[in-house]
Enzyme design. Structure first.
Site, PDB file in Angstrom:
ATOM      1  N   ASP A  26     -20.830 -30.755  18.360  1.00 44.12           N
ATOM      2  CA  ASP A  26     -20.255 -30.329  17.361  1.00 44.12           C
ATOM      3  C   ASP A  26     -21.034 -30.823  15.947  1.00 44.12           C
ATOM      4  O   ASP A  26     -22.060 -31.710  15.942  1.00 44.12           O
ATOM      5  CB  ASP A  26     -18.709 -31.006  16.977  1.00 44.12           C
ATOM      6  CG  ASP A  26     -17.992 -29.880  16.398  1.00 44.12           C
ATOM      7  OD1 ASP A  26     -18.284 -29.210  15.457  1.00 44.12           O
ATOM      8  OD2 ASP A  26     -16.636 -29.995  16.673  1.00 44.12           O
ATOM      9  N   ASP A  54     -13.332 -21.482  13.751  1.00 44.33           N
ATOM     10  CA  ASP A  54     -12.816 -21.655  15.077  1.00 44.33           C
ATOM     11  C   ASP A  54     -11.632 -20.584  15.256  1.00 44.33           C
ATOM     12  O   ASP A  54     -11.045 -20.079  14.418  1.00 44.33           O
ATOM     13  CB  ASP A  54     -11.923 -23.099  14.977  1.00 44.33           C
ATOM     14  CG  ASP A  54     -12.711 -24.216  14.846  1.00 44.33           C
ATOM     15  OD1 ASP A  54     -14.123 -24.368  14.923  1.00 44.33           O
ATOM     16  OD2 ASP A  54     -12.154 -25.515  14.846  1.00 44.33           O
TER      17      ASP A  54
HETATM   18  C1  GLA Z   1     -14.604 -28.252  15.579  1.00 49.47           C
HETATM   19  C2  GLA Z   1     -15.266 -27.185  16.651  1.00 49.47           C
HETATM   20  C3  GLA Z   1     -14.007 -26.897  17.648  1.00 49.47           C
HETATM   21  C4  GLA Z   1     -13.538 -27.917  18.127  1.00 49.47           C
HETATM   22  C5  GLA Z   1     -12.851 -29.169  17.046  1.00 49.47           C
HETATM   23  C6  GLA Z   1     -12.709 -30.505  17.830  1.00 49.47           C
HETATM   24  O1  GLA Z   1     -13.586 -27.774  14.564  1.00 49.47           O
HETATM   25  O2  GLA Z   1     -15.484 -26.049  15.999  1.00 49.47           O
HETATM   26  O3  GLA Z   1     -14.337 -25.913  18.347  1.00 49.47           O
HETATM   27  O4  GLA Z   1     -14.319 -28.683  18.948  1.00 49.47           O
HETATM   28  O5  GLA Z   1     -14.026 -29.211  16.071  1.00 49.47           O
HETATM   29  O6  GLA Z   1     -12.251 -31.403  16.977  1.00 49.47           O
END
Ligand code: GLA
Length: 429
Positions: A170, A231
């Site tokens: 990430d 997301d």
């Molecule tokens: C980000 C990523 C998600 C997930 C969260 C976890 O938002 O884009 O897919 O992995 O972090 O905290």
């Protein structure tokens, strides 16, 4: 006129068609050279469904714990997921203890993962599955656990020692675009140095977009897949916004995809609470057209037969996993319909017609056959099979004909077009 004579008469058109597709099939930019993800990765990832639930006292069945992954591993094998192609069982954020160990290594939360990650990896491997884990290029993960900044080599080695097969990396808590880019590159090289085959799943472009236009040629050299857009949530609005983002940016992102490196529109939320059956069909069909990694985020212990059938649909998975490895694109948008298409191996094409109107009933849409597949898919004719929402053989269509479809609101009709010349040459062997 029978099929063979049509094919003979139009030999020239087909010769042109083959040449065009061969040229078009020449791979673009170089991919990360780890031999992995030659087709989009398939598996299960905990985030959308289970998020950062660390409360195992109150919610022992849905907290992020060893128990959850052991149960999912068992079900992936016993319920046909592994046989359908879903091989990677992936842990997302919130698996870590809040501090590194005395040697600076990441460690799992000892209450929730009492036997540690290596034990989990061994179990997952004993089932013929692979294990994915999560870390972050910045100072902290998005949920606030230790970040890998300054520890890229140690963390890559730790994951390799544990037997991890995929890293979702990430990009939260990076101080600058340079830190972000350096972090993603350094972790890629660090994983490579471990000598273990580890699929490298990035979010580099997502975090870069607000500041610079990502360089996809470069990203593809370091990552096996990369998130571009926000997301996913368990809602139609979220699925739709990902489709809108992808089609609006298709000139930039579609050419970047190919064996070894894929655009990642985020998890499949099929089998959860927010999408109707038609909307689930749309997600499955369009993720196949987009050559997307297929990471389900759902609860395999409680899933409807409809959702399971859709996620395990062999014909749709075959489109997603097509060895030509070309991502599809939106061909047309009019009257709240969208037509998407994707070139497949053996001169076949996948076509999806989406009815984006979320009022009223089923609407019909008529496609001129000659408009599909750059005018080549059905020249001189093709065999069309509807795969979704229900498999139906529609038969041969000549180039000059039209195809009428009926599509439910927010639903999709997914078609597979086989070149008649290919079929003729196969049957004459
Ligand atoms: C980000 C990523 C998600 C997930 C969260 C976890 O938002 O884009 O897919 O992995 O972090 O905290």
């Amino acid at each position: 006129m029978n099929l063979m004579s049509r094919v003979t008469r139009l030999g020239c058109a087909l010769a042109f068609c083959c040449l065009a597709l061969v040229l078009w099939g020449v791979p673009g930019t170089r991919a990360l050279n780890n031999g992995l993800a030659m087709t989009p990765t398939m598996g299960w990832l905990h985030w959308e469904r289970f998020m950062c639930n660390v409360n195992c006292q109150e919610e022992p069945d849905s907290c992020i714990s060893e128990k959850l992954f052991l149960q999912m591993a068992d079900l992936m094998v016993s319920d046909g997921w592994k046989d359908a192609g879903y091989q990677y069982l992936c842990i997302d954020d919130c698996w870590m203890a809040p501090q590194r160990d005395s040697k600076g290594r990441l460690q799992a939360d000892s209450n929730r993962f009492p036997n540690g990650i290596r034990h989990l990896a061994d179990f997952v491997h004993s089932k013929g599955l692979k294990l994915g884990i999560y870390a972050d290029a910045g100072n902290k993960t998005c949920a606030g656990y230790p970040g890998s900044y300054g520890y890229y080599d140690i963390d890559a080695k730790t994951f390799a020692d544990w037997g991890v097969d995929l890293l979702k990396f990430d990009g939260c808590y990076c101080d600058s675009v340079k830190h972000l880019a350096d972090g993603y590159k350094q972790m890629s090289l660090a994983l490579n140095r471990t000598g273990r085959s580890i699929v490298y799943s990035c979010e580099w472009p997502l975090y870069a977009w607000p500041f610079v236009k990502p360089n996809y040629t470069e990203i593809r050299q370091y990552c096996n897949h990369w998130r571009n857009s926000a997301d996913i949530y368990d809602s139609w609005q979220s699925v739709r916004s990902i489709l809108d983002w992808t089609s609006s940016n298709q000139e930039s992102v579609v050419p970047a995809a190919g064996p070894g490196g894929w655009n990642d529109p985020d998890m499949l939320v099929i089998g959860n609470f927010g999408l109707s059956q038609d909307q689930q069909v749309t997600q499955m069909a369009l993720w196949a057209i987009m050559a997307a990694p297929l990471f389900m985020s759902n609860d395999l212990r409680h899933i409807s037969p409809e959702a399971k059938g859709l996620l395990q649909n062999k014909d749709v998975i075959a489109i997603n996993q097509d060895p030509l490895g070309k991502q599809g694109y939106r061909l047309r948008k009019n009257d709240n319909f969208e037509v998407w298409e994707r070139p497949l191996s053996n001169l076949a094409w996948a076509v999806a017609v989406v009815n984006l109107q979320d009022i009223g009933g089923p609407r019909s849409y008529t496609i001129p056959i000659a408009s599909l597949g750059k005018g080549l898919a059905c020249n001189p004719a093709c065999l069309i099979t509807q795969l979704l929402p229900v498999k139906t053989k529609l038969g041969f269509y000549e180039w000059t004909k039209s195809l009428k479809t009926q599509i439910n609101p927010t639903g999709t009709v997914l078609l597979r077009l086989e070149s008649a010349s290919k079929i003729a040459s196969k049957s004459s062997l």
